[in-house]
Enzyme design. Structure first.
Site, short mmCIF file in Angstrom:
data_model
loop_
_atom_site.label_atom_id
_atom_site.label_comp_id
_atom_site.label_asym_id
_atom_site.label_seq_id
_atom_site.Cartn_x
_atom_site.Cartn_y
_atom_site.Cartn_z
N GLU A 1 -6.13 -10.68 -1.39
CA GLU A 1 -6.92 -10.46 -0.17
C GLU A 1 -8.40 -10.44 -0.53
OE1 GLU A 1 -5.50 -7.15 2.23
OE2 GLU A 1 -3.41 -7.61 1.76
N GLU B 1 0.81 -1.23 0.00
CA GLU B 1 0.00 0.00 0.00
C GLU B 1 0.84 1.28 0.00
OE1 GLU B 1 -2.77 -0.38 3.26
OE2 GLU B 1 -3.75 -2.11 2.35
C1 XIL Z 1 -6.41 -6.22 8.21
C2 XIL Z 1 -6.71 -7.43 9.11
O1 XIL Z 1 -7.58 -8.29 8.42
C3 XIL Z 1 -7.34 -6.95 10.42
O2 XIL Z 1 -7.45 -8.06 11.31
C4 XIL Z 1 -6.49 -5.87 11.05
O3 XIL Z 1 -7.16 -5.38 12.20
C5 XIL Z 1 -6.24 -4.74 10.08
O4 XIL Z 1 -5.65 -5.26 8.90
N1 XIL Z 1 -4.99 -4.54 3.60
C6 XIL Z 1 -3.99 -5.35 4.08
C7 XIL Z 1 -4.25 -6.22 5.24
O5 XIL Z 1 -2.91 -5.43 3.46
O6 XIL Z 1 -3.10 -6.42 6.03
C8 XIL Z 1 -5.38 -5.69 6.11
O7 XIL Z 1 -5.66 -6.67 7.09
C9 XIL Z 1 -6.59 -5.37 5.28
C10 XIL Z 1 -6.27 -4.34 4.23
#
Ligand code: XIL
Length: 374
Positions: free
Chosen positions: A264, A159
C-alpha cells in the site's frame, strides 16, 4: 561520439536511436512503463477505486494498463461492500475487477477477508461467539471460494496487531480468541486452494510489530496451514521512510520462507499532525488546520525533488532484495485519488503518488524509470 538522438515512443517503450554513421548506428531499448521496467524484478501494482474499476476515465485506464501488472481493490472487496447483510453478497464490482484483470493481464490481489475496519453494520448486532464464528466461515467460504484461482492472492487477515506486537482487541479476538488468525487462513486455504494467501499490516517493519508478525506467521505454519507471503503496507512520510528497518524486515520475513511485498505504498509530503508517530489506523484521525495543509495551491519543486529521491531510495532497496520482494503496490494511481487527502486529516491536498491530479507522471515516476534504465 558526436551524434543526434531521436526519441520514438511506441506502446510504452522508447527507442533511443543514436544517429551516427550507418556502421556505428546503435539502438537502445528503454522502458517507459513501470511494469516493463521492473518486469524481471517484481510486480508493480496500484490500488483501484470504483471509478477506475468501472473504466470511467480513459486516461486513467490507459495509465493502469500501461504501467501496472497488479491491482488491489481499494475498497470494493472489503466486507462492508461485498457482504453488506448476513445473507447478502454484492459481487458486481469484484466480478468486474476480476474480468478487467484477466483481460489486461493484471494480477488481482483481493483485499481483504478478515479486518476489524469497514465491517458491515450487522456485525455490531452480533453478540455470541458462535455467530461471529459462523460469520467468518460464511464470509470466507463464500467470497474466497467464488474467486478461487481467479484472483492471484488474498490479504486473508489485515491489521491484526497493535504497535507493541500484541494482538489488536478486535471483535474477532474478543469473540474467537487468539487462534482466529490461524482459523481464517485454514478456511481460506480450503476455499481458495489456487490463490496465494497473505498477512497484511502497517508498521510491521518496526521491531516490536515485526516480532508480532513473525509470531503470527510461525503459528500459522506450525498448525500446518498455508501462508504464502506478508505485506508491509508502506504508508510512510517522504522524510521518514525507515529504510534500515525495512531492510531488516525483508531479511527476517524472507528467512521464514515466504514472499515479502510492499502492498500500500504512498509517501505523504504533508506535515504529520502526530509528529513522527506514523499510523495507518483508519480510525485515528485529527482535526484540520491551515498550517498542516501548506501546498493546497501546488507542490514546490523542492518537495517534488525530495519525493522523487525518497521513492528512488526505497526502490533501490527493493531491487537489492528483488529475489525476496515479489510485488510493490502503490495505494492509488494519482494524487487526486489518494486517501491521504483525507487521512489522518480531512480535506488536505497531498502529493503522495507517482501521477499528479492531471494524471501526468511526476518526477518520482521518472526517477523510478531511470533507476532501471541507467
Ligand atoms: C483505505 C482506503 O484507501 C479509503 O478509501 C477508505 O476510506 C479507508 O481505507 N490500510 C488498509 C487499506 O489496509 O484498506 C486502507 O484503505 C488504508 C489503510
Amino acid at each position: 561520439m558526436t551524434s543526434k538522438f531521436f526519441l520514438t515512443v511506441c506502446s510504452g517503450v522508447c527507442l533511443l536511436v543514436a544517429a551516427c554513421s550507418p556502421s556505428q548506428k546503435i539502438s537502445i531499448t528503454k522502458a517507459n512503463s513501470l511494469k516493463e521496467a521492473y518486469k524481471n524484478n517484481f510486480l508493480i501494482g496500484a490500488a483501484l477505486n470504483t471509478s477506475q474499476i468501472q473504466e470511467h476515465d480513459s486516461v486513467a485506464d490507459n495509465i493502469i494498463k500501461q504501467h501496472f501488472s497488479a491491482a488491489t481493490p481499494e475498497n470494493i472487496m472489503k466486507a462492508e461492500i461485498i457482504h453488506p447483510a448476513w445473507d447478502t453478497y454484492n459481487f458486481d464490482l469484484a466480478d468486474k475487477l476480476v474480468a478487467y484483470g484477466a483481460k489486461n493481464n493484471i494480477k488481482i490481489n483481493a483485499h481483504t477477508l478478515i479486518w476489524h475496519s469497514q465491517l458491515p453494520s450487522f456485525i455490531r448486532g452480533i453478540k455470541s461467539a458462535d455467530s461471529i464464528k459462523l460469520y467468518m466461515e460464511n464470509h470466507i467460504n463464500t467470497v474466497a471460494a467464488r474467486y478461487n484461482g481467479k484472483v492471484y492472492s488474498w490479504d486473508v487477515v489485515n491489521e491484526a496487531l497493535n504497535e507493541d506486537g500484541t494482538l489488536r482487541n478486535s471483535v474477532f479476538l474478543q469473540k474467537l480468541g487468539p487462534d482466529y488468525i490461524v482459523e481464517a487462513f485454514r478456511l481460506a486455504q480450503k476455499a481458495a486452494p489456487d490463490t496465494k494467501l497473505y498477512y497484511n499490516d502497517y508498521n510491521i517493519e518496526q521491531p516490536k510489530k515485526r516480532a508480532g508478525t513473525i509470531e503470527i506467521i510461525k503459528k500459522i505454519k506450525a498448525a500446518g496451514v498455508r501462508i504464502d507471503g506478508v505485506g508491509i503496507q508502506g504508508h510512510w512520510h517522504m522524510n521518514d521512510a525507515p529504510l534500515d528497518k525495512i531492510e531488516e524486515s525483508i531479511k527476517e520475513f524472507s528467512a521464514l520462507g515466504i514472499e515479502v511485498m510492499f502492498t500500500e505504498l504512498d509517501l505523504s509530503v504533508l506535515p504529520n499532525p502526530r509528529g513522527r508517530n506514523n499510523s495507518a489506523d483508519i480510525a485515528a484521525t485529527t482535526a484540520y488546520n491551515e498550517s498542516i495543509n501548506p501546498y493546497k495551491n501546488g507542490m514546490p519543486d523542492s518537495v517534488q525533488q525530495k519525493l522523487a529521491k525518497s521513492y528512488e531510495q526505497l526502490f533501490q532497496l527493493f531491487l537489492k532484495y528483488k529475489k525476496n520482494v515479489t510485488r510493490v503496490t502503490f495505494w492509488g494511481v494519482d494524487d487526486g485519488q489518494s486517501w491521504l487527502n483525507d487521512f489522518p486529516v480531512r480535506g488536505r491536498t497531498n502529493y503522495a503518488l507517482l501521477f499528479d491530479r492531471k494524471l501526468q507522471p511526476k518526477k518520482a515516476f521518472y526517477s523510478l524509470i531511470d533507476l532501471k534504465n541507467n
